[in-house]
Scaffold this motif. Structure first.
Motif, PDB file in Angstrom:
ATOM      1  N   VAL A 142       0.841  -1.202   0.000  1.00 44.66           N
ATOM      2  CA  VAL A 142       0.000   0.000   0.000  1.00 44.66           C
ATOM      3  C   VAL A 142       0.878   1.254   0.000  1.00 44.66           C
ATOM      4  CG1 VAL A 142      -1.670   1.362   1.324  1.00 44.66           C
ATOM      5  CG2 VAL A 142      -1.993  -1.104   1.058  1.00 44.66           C
ATOM      6  N   ASP A 143       1.924   1.247   0.810  1.00 51.63           N
ATOM      7  CA  ASP A 143       2.848   2.389   0.835  1.00 51.63           C
ATOM      8  C   ASP A 143       3.496   2.599  -0.530  1.00 51.63           C
ATOM      9  OD1 ASP A 143       2.321   2.953   3.479  1.00 51.63           O
ATOM     10  OD2 ASP A 143       4.074   1.887   4.266  1.00 51.63           O
ATOM     11  N   SER A 144       3.828   1.486  -1.200  1.00 48.05           N
ATOM     12  CA  SER A 144       4.426   1.590  -2.535  1.00 48.05           C
ATOM     13  C   SER A 144       3.474   2.277  -3.498  1.00 48.05           C
ATOM     14  CB  SER A 144       4.787   0.194  -3.066  1.00 48.05           C
ATOM     15  OG  SER A 144       5.819  -0.399  -2.304  1.00 48.05           O
ATOM     16  N   PHE A 145       2.208   1.892  -3.447  1.00 49.25           N
ATOM     17  CA  PHE A 145       1.257   2.467  -4.403  1.00 49.25           C
ATOM     18  C   PHE A 145       0.877   3.900  -4.058  1.00 49.25           C
ATOM     19  CE2 PHE A 145       0.878  -1.860  -5.907  1.00 49.25           C
ATOM     20  CZ  PHE A 145       0.773  -1.638  -7.274  1.00 49.25           C
ATOM     21  N   LYS A 146       0.956   4.268  -2.821  1.00 47.93           N
ATOM     22  CA  LYS A 146       0.775   5.680  -2.471  1.00 47.93           C
ATOM     23  C   LYS A 146       1.899   6.504  -3.107  1.00 47.93           C
ATOM     24  CE  LYS A 146      -1.562   4.963   1.981  1.00 47.93           C
ATOM     25  NZ  LYS A 146      -1.420   5.029   3.461  1.00 47.93           N
ATOM     26  N   ALA A 147       3.115   5.953  -3.051  1.00 48.82           N
ATOM     27  CA  ALA A 147       4.255   6.639  -3.664  1.00 48.82           C
ATOM     28  C   ALA A 147       4.126   6.656  -5.187  1.00 48.82           C
ATOM     29  CB  ALA A 147       5.562   5.953  -3.260  1.00 48.82           C
ATOM     30  N   PHE A 148       3.705   5.527  -5.775  1.00 49.78           N
ATOM     31  CA  PHE A 148       3.549   5.454  -7.231  1.00 49.78           C
ATOM     32  C   PHE A 148       2.535   6.488  -7.719  1.00 49.78           C
ATOM     33  CE2 PHE A 148       4.670   0.626  -7.364  1.00 49.78           C
ATOM     34  CZ  PHE A 148       5.955   0.918  -6.957  1.00 49.78           C
ATOM     35  N   ALA A 149       1.455   6.666  -6.967  1.00 46.46           N
ATOM     36  CA  ALA A 149       0.429   7.641  -7.355  1.00 46.46           C
ATOM     37  C   ALA A 149       1.024   9.034  -7.478  1.00 46.46           C
ATOM     38  CB  ALA A 149      -0.717   7.628  -6.345  1.00 46.46           C
ATOM     39  N   GLU A 150       1.937   9.346  -6.574  1.00 44.73           N
ATOM     40  CA  GLU A 150       2.587  10.663  -6.619  1.00 44.73           C
ATOM     41  C   GLU A 150       3.541  10.757  -7.814  1.00 44.73           C
ATOM     42  OE1 GLU A 150       1.626  13.123  -4.678  1.00 44.73           O
ATOM     43  OE2 GLU A 150       0.224  11.711  -3.710  1.00 44.73           O
ATOM     44  N   TYR A 151       4.262   9.674  -8.091  1.00 47.25           N
ATOM     45  CA  TYR A 151       5.172   9.669  -9.241  1.00 47.25           C
ATOM     46  C   TYR A 151       4.397   9.807 -10.550  1.00 47.25           C
ATOM     47  CZ  TYR A 151       8.819   7.877  -6.079  1.00 47.25           C
ATOM     48  OH  TYR A 151       9.726   7.711  -5.054  1.00 47.25           O
ATOM     49  N   TRP A 152       3.266   9.101 -10.660  1.00 42.23           N
ATOM     50  CA  TRP A 152       2.507   9.076 -11.905  1.00 42.23           C
ATOM     51  C   TRP A 152       1.680  10.337 -12.101  1.00 42.23           C
ATOM     52  CZ3 TRP A 152       0.573   3.385 -10.922  1.00 42.23           C
ATOM     53  CH2 TRP A 152       1.647   2.506 -11.134  1.00 42.23           C
ATOM     54  N   GLY A 153       1.236  10.923 -10.996  1.00 42.26           N
ATOM     55  CA  GLY A 153       0.485  12.167 -11.067  1.00 42.26           C
ATOM     56  C   GLY A 153      -1.015  11.974 -11.220  1.00 42.26           C
ATOM     57  N   TYR A 154      -1.764  12.960 -10.764  1.00 43.91           N
ATOM     58  CA  TYR A 154      -3.224  12.939 -10.827  1.00 43.91           C
ATOM     59  C   TYR A 154      -3.729  14.362 -10.649  1.00 43.91           C
ATOM     60  CZ  TYR A 154      -2.404  13.044  -5.794  1.00 43.91           C
ATOM     61  OH  TYR A 154      -1.955  13.387  -4.542  1.00 43.91           O
ATOM     62  N   GLU A 155      -4.977  14.576 -11.030  1.00 44.76           N
ATOM     63  CA  GLU A 155      -5.544  15.919 -10.913  1.00 44.76           C
ATOM     64  C   GLU A 155      -6.352  16.097  -9.629  1.00 44.76           C
ATOM     65  OE1 GLU A 155      -7.694  17.187 -14.328  1.00 44.76           O
ATOM     66  OE2 GLU A 155      -5.998  16.902 -15.707  1.00 44.76           O
ATOM     67  N   GLU A 156      -7.177  15.109  -9.275  1.00 49.56           N
ATOM     68  CA  GLU A 156      -8.072  15.268  -8.138  1.00 49.56           C
ATOM     69  C   GLU A 156      -7.825  14.274  -7.007  1.00 49.56           C
ATOM     70  OE1 GLU A 156     -12.145  15.346  -9.312  1.00 49.56           O
ATOM     71  OE2 GLU A 156     -11.872  16.978 -10.755  1.00 49.56           O
ATOM     72  N   ASN A 157      -7.693  13.008  -7.342  1.00 51.92           N
ATOM     73  CA  ASN A 157      -7.622  11.967  -6.320  1.00 51.92           C
ATOM     74  C   ASN A 157      -6.434  11.057  -6.606  1.00 51.92           C
ATOM     75  OD1 ASN A 157      -8.244   9.414  -4.834  1.00 51.92           O
ATOM     76  ND2 ASN A 157     -10.191  10.419  -4.402  1.00 51.92           N
ATOM     77  N   PRO A 158      -5.593  10.749  -5.597  1.00 47.75           N
ATOM     78  CA  PRO A 158      -4.439   9.880  -5.861  1.00 47.75           C
ATOM     79  C   PRO A 158      -4.823   8.513  -6.428  1.00 47.75           C
ATOM     80  CG  PRO A 158      -4.783  10.196  -3.484  1.00 47.75           C
ATOM     81  CD  PRO A 158      -5.632  11.200  -4.190  1.00 47.75           C
ATOM     82  N   TYR A 159      -6.024   8.069  -6.104  1.00 47.84           N
ATOM     83  CA  TYR A 159      -6.470   6.771  -6.636  1.00 47.84           C
ATOM     84  C   TYR A 159      -6.721   6.840  -8.146  1.00 47.84           C
ATOM     85  CZ  TYR A 159      -8.866   2.234  -6.650  1.00 47.84           C
ATOM     86  OH  TYR A 159      -9.237   0.931  -6.887  1.00 47.84           O
ATOM     87  N   ALA A 161      -4.686   7.962 -10.270  1.00 52.54           N
ATOM     88  CA  ALA A 161      -3.434   7.541 -10.907  1.00 52.54           C
ATOM     89  C   ALA A 161      -3.365   6.029 -11.044  1.00 52.54           C
ATOM     90  CB  ALA A 161      -2.241   8.046 -10.097  1.00 52.54           C
ATOM     91  N   LEU A 162      -3.892   5.313 -10.048  1.00 52.15           N
ATOM     92  CA  LEU A 162      -3.848   3.850 -10.074  1.00 52.15           C
ATOM     93  C   LEU A 162      -4.894   3.287 -11.024  1.00 52.15           C
ATOM     94  CD1 LEU A 162      -3.285   3.085  -6.280  1.00 52.15           C
ATOM     95  CD2 LEU A 162      -1.663   3.816  -8.030  1.00 52.15           C
ATOM     96  N   ILE A 163      -6.085   3.889 -11.050  1.00 49.52           N
ATOM     97  CA  ILE A 163      -7.103   3.463 -12.017  1.00 49.52           C
ATOM     98  C   ILE A 163      -6.577   3.679 -13.432  1.00 49.52           C
ATOM     99  CG2 ILE A 163      -9.434   3.847 -12.900  1.00 49.52           C
ATOM    100  CD1 ILE A 163     -10.236   4.901 -10.167  1.00 49.52           C
ATOM    101  N   GLY A 164      -5.932   4.841 -13.639  1.00 49.63           N
ATOM    102  CA  GLY A 164      -5.447   5.201 -14.966  1.00 49.63           C
ATOM    103  C   GLY A 164      -4.406   4.260 -15.523  1.00 49.63           C
ATOM    104  N   TYR A 165      -3.694   3.554 -14.652  1.00 50.03           N
ATOM    105  CA  TYR A 165      -2.707   2.576 -15.113  1.00 50.03           C
ATOM    106  C   TYR A 165      -3.383   1.494 -15.943  1.00 50.03           C
ATOM    107  CZ  TYR A 165       0.920  -1.031 -14.944  1.00 50.03           C
ATOM    108  OH  TYR A 165       1.846  -1.989 -15.283  1.00 50.03           O
ATOM    109  N   TYR A 166      -4.593   1.108 -15.551  1.00 51.46           N
ATOM    110  CA  TYR A 166      -5.331   0.050 -16.239  1.00 51.46           C
ATOM    111  C   TYR A 166      -6.332   0.581 -17.252  1.00 51.46           C
ATOM    112  CZ  TYR A 166      -3.351  -2.810 -12.541  1.00 51.46           C
ATOM    113  OH  TYR A 166      -2.479  -3.436 -11.695  1.00 51.46           O
ATOM    114  N   GLU A 167      -6.976   1.704 -16.926  1.00 49.51           N
ATOM    115  CA  GLU A 167      -8.027   2.242 -17.778  1.00 49.51           C
ATOM    116  C   GLU A 167      -7.779   3.736 -17.983  1.00 49.51           C
ATOM    117  OE1 GLU A 167     -10.000   0.117 -19.136  1.00 49.51           O
ATOM    118  OE2 GLU A 167      -9.436  -1.555 -17.836  1.00 49.51           O
TER     119      GLU A 167
END
Length: 508
Positions: A142-159, A161-167
């Motif tokens: 979970v800590d890794s993916f919190k960090a990945f969300a910041e690396y990948w970037g997002y506009e409103e919600n860190p989640y 970034a993770l959805i966007g990886y797949y869709e």
């Protein structure tokens, strides 16, 4: 595909050569090495295998970060003389290396090692029915993916970034709206079903079927829907999945339950839908990063077509039920009609993979809400068993007795699939919309199935979806195949028609 411009041709050859090296590593690591790990690898091999996977991941990272690759991509980016596949290849490459190279290499390889070990810990924790054995690993994930969300970037919600990886382009705002809509629909239809007065027996499938019989049945099912065993194989593992090294090497992994034939049947049909998608991708796309499914949501949509729209239809079993009874004579006393109603029985349950078609969406909503709250620091990993159990009691009216049938039931988090569950929303919608478009062109799917004409269904899917690989984005492919943007009405209509028939509901 060739261009007359010599510089252009040379650059294209150079780009394809670089991409082919990436594919060699990517498909070996994510498919062949991973397949062996979860099906055949002895327990003591884990430590060394983890080192191998970490090393290969590091090498893949280097290839994606190669200046030559970036230079080639820059050459083709935005050119008006590109063919469609070249534009798609450039976009796909950029998307891949932006996700990988934005993570520091040391952090990335540590994450791969973590995942390799976490999956084994998940297996042990599930067998022991003890979440605490897995919790320390999940906290790091979970800590890794919190960090990945910041690396990948997002506009409103860190989640996002993770959805966007797949869709690509899908957001929490969209999924929240869809989840609420589907939740209300399922609750309303469930209420009608409960008030229908129609009772479907609970113990119809309480029949012992030897695993070898179920394996034979799974093989026949896959052959029937068009899976090519000369380009694939079927194995058993802890969790169903499909892994492709190329269109000519597709590995399906399924699970069985000796006391419930439905588990193996529908896991195999689900993965079979993915398998024939992977096998029917145009092999000429190898070496372009496009010999892949367009998105995880579209692949899941194909799986849902074969598992549910085909696999739970009256027409399919009209043509295949005799084969089932021949392989499993223990089923000879169960009539085809009772079987059909039994596989479409609505009854809230604990296990997502065993859920009925209607309440399945609630299992997805629970996972989506938990993931979103974990990434947004609204709940802690240590709270998961309680949160999970509370949601199951509230949404489905059932409560897990142990962690194995609760928070530990899925491998997704141990395997690093954070942000994946929203793909199931798209899967349900696309499955119904593709079939509706198919019926407008080639006629009633149920009638085709009753006549055993799965080859016509497979051909339509191959021509309109599978063969294109990742040339088109999911949005483009849906519009190209169906003539319209993604709609929810086809899925809602499909469920209403199915369950109004099974439970003899009044359409007024």
């Amino acid at each position: 595909m060739a261009k007359t411009n010599k510089i252009y041709d040379t650059k294209l050859m150079e780009l394809k050569e670089l991409v082919r090296k990436i594919e060699y590593l990517k498909y070996t690591l994510n498919s062949l090495v991973y397949w062996d790990k979860i099906t055949n690898m002895p327990e003591k091999g884990l430590e060394y295998r983890s080192q191998v996977m970490a090393y290969l991941s590091g090498e893949l990272y280097k290839l994606f970060s190669d200046k030559k690759l970036r230079s080639c991509v820059s050459f083709f980016e935005g050119r008006k003389d590109n063919e469609k596949y070249v534009d798609s290849m450039v976009k796909r490459i950029k998307r891949n290396y932006s996700y990988v190279s934005s993570i520091p290499v040391k952090e990335y390889t540590q994450y791969i090692t973590l995942i390799a070990n976490a999956e084994r810990q998940w297996e042990e924790a599930k067998r022991a029915k003890d979440f605490n054995k897995f919790a320390p690993y999940l906290e790091k994930i979970v800590d890794s993916f919190k960090a990945f969300a910041e690396y990948w970037g997002y506009e409103e919600n860190p989640y996002d970034a993770l959805i966007g990886y797949y869709e690509e382009g899908v957001t929490v705002k969209q999924i929240d709206s869809l989840a609420e809509e589907l939740k209300l629909f399922v609750i309303e239809l469930l209420s009608k079903i409960k008030g229908s007065g129609i009772y479907i027996e609970d113990n119809l499938f309480d029949i012992y079927i030897e695993k070898e019989q179920q394996k034979r049945l799974s093989e026949e099912l896959l052959k029937n829907i068009g899976f090519d065993f000369s380009a694939g194989r079927l194995d058993e593992g802890m969790h169903p999945t499909t892994l492709a090294s190329s269109p000519n090497d597709v590995r399906i992994i399924t699970t069985y339950n000796d006391n419930d034939i439905r588990v193996g049947l529908f896991n195999t049909l689900h993965e079979g839908g993915k398998g024939i998608y992977e096998q029917t991708i145009n092999s000429d796309l190898m070496g372009t990063m496009l010999a892949e499914v367009s998105s995880f949501g579209l692949e899941e949509g194909q799986a849902r077509i074969y598992e549910n729209i085909i696999g739970r239809s009256k027409g399919f079993w009209t043509s295949f039920y005799k084969t089932l009874q021949e392989i499993c004579p223990q089923m000879s006393e169960l009539s085809e009609d009772k079987f059909f109603r039994g596989i479409n029985k609505v009854q809230p349950s604990l296990i997502r993979n065993d859920a009925d078609e209607l309440t399945y969406i609630l299992h997805i909503i629970i996972r989506y809400e938990i993931e979103k709250d974990l990434i947004n620091n609204k709940i802690k990993v240590s709270e998961l068993p309680r949160v999970w159990n509370d949601k199951y009691k509230e949404y489905l009216g059932v409560e897990p007795k142990g962690d194995d049938e609760g928070v530990l039931q899925d491998i997704h988090w141990a395997a690093g699939y954070f942000g994946y569950f929203p793909s199931y929303f798209l899967a349900n919608l696309t499955s119904a919309q593709f079939v509706a478009a198919m019926e407008r062109q080639i006629g009633s799917v149920n009638e085709l199935l009753s006549e055993g004409k799965l080859d016509l269904i497979h051909k339509w899917m191959a021509d309109n979806v599978h063969s294109h690989g990742a040339i088109y984005s999911p949005t483009e492919l849906i519009e190209k195949a169906t003539g319209e943007k993604l709609e929810s009405k086809y899925f809602v209509n499909y469920l209403q028609n199915k369950y109004f028939e099974v439970y003899q509901l009044n359409k007024n």
